[in-house]
Design a protein around this motif. Structure first.
Motif, mmCIF file in Angstrom:
data_model
loop_
_atom_site.group_PDB
_atom_site.id
_atom_site.type_symbol
_atom_site.label_atom_id
_atom_site.label_comp_id
_atom_site.label_asym_id
_atom_site.label_seq_id
_atom_site.Cartn_x
_atom_site.Cartn_y
_atom_site.Cartn_z
ATOM 1 N N ALA A 56 2.336 -12.674 0.106
ATOM 2 C CA ALA A 56 2.793 -11.320 0.437
ATOM 3 C C ALA A 56 1.983 -10.263 -0.306
ATOM 4 O O ALA A 56 1.587 -9.248 0.281
ATOM 5 N N GLU A 57 1.735 -10.502 -1.580
ATOM 6 C CA GLU A 57 0.945 -9.536 -2.358
ATOM 7 C C GLU A 57 -0.503 -9.518 -1.888
ATOM 8 O O GLU A 57 -1.139 -8.466 -1.832
ATOM 9 N N LEU A 58 -1.025 -10.679 -1.543
ATOM 10 C CA LEU A 58 -2.394 -10.740 -1.020
ATOM 11 C C LEU A 58 -2.483 -10.003 0.317
ATOM 12 O O LEU A 58 -3.473 -9.305 0.587
ATOM 13 N N ALA A 59 -1.445 -10.109 1.132
ATOM 14 C CA ALA A 59 -1.412 -9.381 2.405
ATOM 15 C C ALA A 59 -1.426 -7.873 2.165
ATOM 16 O O ALA A 59 -2.063 -7.131 2.926
ATOM 17 N N ASP A 60 -0.741 -7.418 1.107
ATOM 18 C CA ASP A 60 -0.773 -5.991 0.773
ATOM 19 C C ASP A 60 -2.189 -5.554 0.405
ATOM 20 O O ASP A 60 -2.650 -4.489 0.832
ATOM 21 N N VAL A 61 -2.887 -6.376 -0.370
ATOM 22 C CA VAL A 61 -4.279 -6.063 -0.740
ATOM 23 C C VAL A 61 -5.123 -5.967 0.532
ATOM 24 O O VAL A 61 -5.898 -5.025 0.707
ATOM 25 N N ARG A 62 -4.962 -6.942 1.424
ATOM 26 C CA ARG A 62 -5.746 -6.955 2.669
ATOM 27 C C ARG A 62 -5.457 -5.720 3.514
ATOM 28 O O ARG A 62 -6.366 -5.125 4.095
#
Length: 74
Positions: A56-62
């Motif tokens: 989820a946090e990686l998706a926010d970065v993306r």
């Protein structure tokens, strides 16, 4: 009680505020100011990913990276 958040808006947050019977105050930014705020958001998203290396946090970065890429065409 009035809350102030100086943040980029996404994910329909103003609609959530309206659904709670409140009225959001919004300011549109563009150009260099928008890109500056995106860079600040990217820093925050990466920090959150370091604290919680989840999908989820990686998706926010993306998502922020995608917005940065799109903002280059303004």
């Amino acid at each position: 009680m009035r809350e102030t958040h100086d943040k980029l808006v996404r994910d329909g947050v103003p609609d959530v505020i309206r659904a709670n019977g409140e009225t959001p105050e919004l300011e549109r930014v563009s150009g260099a100011e928008y890109r500056e705020r995106l860079h600040e958001k990217l820093d925050a998203a990466v920090a959150e990913f370091h604290d919680d290396p989840s999908a989820a946090e990686l998706a926010d970065v993306r998502a922020v990276l995608d917005a940065v890429e799109r903002s280059g065409s303004e």
